[in-house]
Design an enzyme around this catalytic site. Structure first.
Site, PDB file in Angstrom:
ATOM      1  N   LYS A  69      11.759   6.601  -0.571  1.00 43.00           N
ATOM      2  CA  LYS A  69      12.804   6.543  -1.606  1.00 43.00           C
ATOM      3  C   LYS A  69      12.180   6.197  -2.953  1.00 43.00           C
ATOM      4  O   LYS A  69      11.090   5.593  -3.023  1.00 43.00           O
ATOM      5  CB  LYS A  69      13.904   5.537  -1.258  1.00 43.00           C
ATOM      6  CG  LYS A  69      13.445   4.071  -1.124  1.00 43.00           C
ATOM      7  CD  LYS A  69      13.365   3.292  -2.419  1.00 43.00           C
ATOM      8  CE  LYS A  69      12.823   1.872  -2.242  1.00 43.00           C
ATOM      9  NZ  LYS A  69      12.220   1.282  -3.417  1.00 43.00           N
ATOM     10  N   LEU A  92       7.977   2.304  -2.241  1.00 41.48           N
ATOM     11  CA  LEU A  92       8.608   3.544  -1.782  1.00 41.48           C
ATOM     12  C   LEU A  92       9.305   3.367  -0.428  1.00 41.48           C
ATOM     13  O   LEU A  92       9.721   4.336   0.189  1.00 41.48           O
ATOM     14  CB  LEU A  92       7.548   4.657  -1.685  1.00 41.48           C
ATOM     15  CG  LEU A  92       6.835   4.982  -3.006  1.00 41.48           C
ATOM     16  CD1 LEU A  92       5.681   5.958  -2.770  1.00 41.48           C
ATOM     17  CD2 LEU A  92       7.819   5.585  -4.014  1.00 41.48           C
ATOM     18  N   ASP A 135      16.164  -2.768   2.679  1.00 45.20           N
ATOM     19  CA  ASP A 135      15.987  -1.331   2.433  1.00 45.20           C
ATOM     20  C   ASP A 135      16.234  -0.479   3.678  1.00 45.20           C
ATOM     21  O   ASP A 135      16.412   0.736   3.576  1.00 45.20           O
ATOM     22  CB  ASP A 135      14.562  -1.036   1.943  1.00 45.20           C
ATOM     23  CG  ASP A 135      14.383  -1.378   0.470  1.00 45.20           C
ATOM     24  OD1 ASP A 135      15.384  -1.735  -0.183  1.00 45.20           O
ATOM     25  OD2 ASP A 135      13.234  -1.285  -0.020  1.00 45.20           O
TER      26      ASP A 135
HETATM   27  P1  ATP Z   1       9.688  -1.689  -0.116  1.00 43.33           P
HETATM   28  O1  ATP Z   1       9.840  -0.609  -1.144  1.00 43.33           O
HETATM   29  O2  ATP Z   1      10.725  -1.615   1.017  1.00 43.33           O
HETATM   30  O3  ATP Z   1       9.465  -3.055  -0.656  1.00 43.33           O
HETATM   31  P2  ATP Z   1       6.941  -1.011   0.097  1.00 43.33           P
HETATM   32  O4  ATP Z   1       6.849   0.500   0.010  1.00 43.33           O
HETATM   33  O5  ATP Z   1       6.692  -1.752  -1.164  1.00 43.33           O
HETATM   34  O6  ATP Z   1       8.346  -1.353   0.694  1.00 43.33           O
HETATM   35  P3  ATP Z   1       5.558  -1.039   2.617  1.00 43.33           P
HETATM   36  O7  ATP Z   1       4.798   0.243   2.525  1.00 43.33           O
HETATM   37  O8  ATP Z   1       6.727  -1.062   3.513  1.00 43.33           O
HETATM   38  O9  ATP Z   1       5.969  -1.555   1.175  1.00 43.33           O
HETATM   39  O10 ATP Z   1       4.489  -2.164   3.016  1.00 43.33           O
HETATM   40  C1  ATP Z   1       4.676  -3.539   2.757  1.00 43.33           C
HETATM   41  C2  ATP Z   1       3.810  -4.352   3.716  1.00 43.33           C
HETATM   42  O11 ATP Z   1       4.314  -4.170   5.039  1.00 43.33           O
HETATM   43  C3  ATP Z   1       2.358  -3.934   3.756  1.00 43.33           C
HETATM   44  O12 ATP Z   1       1.594  -5.083   3.558  1.00 43.33           O
HETATM   45  C4  ATP Z   1       2.121  -3.366   5.154  1.00 43.33           C
HETATM   46  O13 ATP Z   1       0.890  -3.765   5.701  1.00 43.33           O
HETATM   47  C5  ATP Z   1       3.251  -3.950   5.983  1.00 43.33           C
HETATM   48  N1  ATP Z   1       3.812  -2.985   6.976  1.00 43.33           N
HETATM   49  C6  ATP Z   1       4.382  -3.340   8.141  1.00 43.33           C
HETATM   50  N2  ATP Z   1       4.815  -2.254   8.802  1.00 43.33           N
HETATM   51  C7  ATP Z   1       4.528  -1.180   8.055  1.00 43.33           C
HETATM   52  C8  ATP Z   1       4.763   0.225   8.221  1.00 43.33           C
HETATM   53  N3  ATP Z   1       5.361   0.733   9.308  1.00 43.33           N
HETATM   54  N4  ATP Z   1       4.344   1.058   7.231  1.00 43.33           N
HETATM   55  C9  ATP Z   1       3.767   0.541   6.124  1.00 43.33           C
HETATM   56  N5  ATP Z   1       3.515  -0.772   5.932  1.00 43.33           N
HETATM   57  C10 ATP Z   1       3.906  -1.640   6.871  1.00 43.33           C
END
Ligand code: ATP
Length: 290
Positions: A11, A99, A136
């Site tokens: 997203k 994202l 989210d």
């Molecule tokens: P959001 O936008 O929901 O805050 P994000 O895109 O900023 O999410 P993610 O990619 O979900 O962040 O990753 C955040 C943390 O979660 C990372 O430190 C990662 O190691 C951990 N993590 C746990 N499970 C997953 C997964 N299935 N995919 C990616 N990262 C994950």
């Protein structure tokens, strides 16, 4: 049926406003969230018992710390039927990037397990389970274009805003969402979004208005700490984006384009300086295929 393969979409945020802080430390938000066709592949296989994960991305944990694991655990704790799952994650969505990469994997696991185990829950039931996992995940279960309020899980569907080109650039450092919220100063958020105005523009499919009115108050923390993000947004505008912002808590920035050729040109130019550049497209609720 023993195995399901799903594409789980990322997203972007067309706007983020923070409206307050609750006693439990959570912030209340008002944001417009939009699914795009940049996806991870999630394969869920039915097992007798236990949860296991394999993942293409070396920095993503393969144990209880993985939100996909937590989703499976939450599902089995609520489901009348007990069982297990092996989850394979083929990551394309950059990690810790703003994202919702982890959240969309979690939503995919909930949907897949629900199908594999005889649909014990409807969508409202899955959303209820997702509350344990993070705000989210509820959006990722629904997808499309949604207004998110409360702590981000109170959703109102908006008309689909499909087919807008999006160029995303993930700079080579992660940003932690808890760190951003911890450093957010509610009396110093910078320019707030006109959420109502953007919602009307979505209704009228006025892409120009949406692009020029996108605001993200979390930039007041992330861009302050990483001023190069501001240069990157300007670069996207130089290359023909009709609007550019940071997604979520960053550090990914994106530009909206009304022209595929210009979007392709922007991607080509940005790839000279950055490794993680994506050309994507907005998708509707119906395109979030499960
Ligand atoms: P959001 O936008 O929901 O805050 P994000 O895109 O900023 O999410 P993610 O990619 O979900 O962040 O990753 C955040 C943390 O979660 C990372 O430190 C990662 O190691 C951990 N993590 C746990 N499970 C997953 C997964 N299935 N995919 C990616 N990262 C994950």
């Amino acid at each position: 049926m023993n195995e399901i393969t799903l594409m789980t979409p990322a997203k972007i945020n067309l706007s983020i406003d923070v409206t307050g802080r609750l006693e439990n430390g959570y912030h209340t938000v008002e944001m417009i969230m939009q699914s795009i066709d940049l996806c991870d592949t999630v394969i869920v296989e039915k097992r007798q018992r236990g949860i296991s994960i394999s993942c293409s991305e070396r920095y993503v944990p393969r144990d209880q710390r993985n939100i996909a694991w937590q989703a499976a655990e939450a599902f089995f704790s609520m489901s009348p039927e007990k069982g297990g799952a092996h989850i394979t994650l083929q990551k394309r969505i950059p990690v810790a990037a703003g994202l919702a990469g982890g959240s969309t994997n979690a939503a995919g696991v909930l949907k897949a397990l629900n199908m594999l185990y005889g649909k014990p829950f409807n969508i409202a039931g899955l959303i209820q389970i997702s509350r344990k996992l993070g705000a989210d995940v509820a959006f990722c279960l629904r997808g499309g274009t949604q207004l998110a309020r409360g702590i981000g899980d109170d959703l109102t569907p908006l008309p689909d805003l499909k087919g807008v080109y999006v160029v995303l650039v993930k700079p080579p450092f992660p940003v932690s969402t808890p760190w951003v919220y911890k450093n957010l100063k509610l009396d110093d958020l910078g320019e707030r979004p006109d959420t109502e105005g953007i919602m009307s523009a979505i209704e009228a499919r006025n892409i120009g208005f949406i692009a020029s009115h996108m605001r993200n108050v979390l930039e007041s923390v992330t861009v302050k700490a990483h001023p190069e993000l501001s240069d990157l947004m300007n670069k996207l505008l130089e290359y023909g984006a009709i609007g550019s912002r940071m997604s979520g808590s960053g550090p990914t920035v994106f530009g909206l384009f009304d022209d595929l050729e210009r979007a392709s040109f922007a991607k080509k130019e940005l790839l000279k300086d950055y490794q993680q550049v994506f050309l994507s497209e907005t998708i509707g609720r119906g395109d979030v295929v499960w």
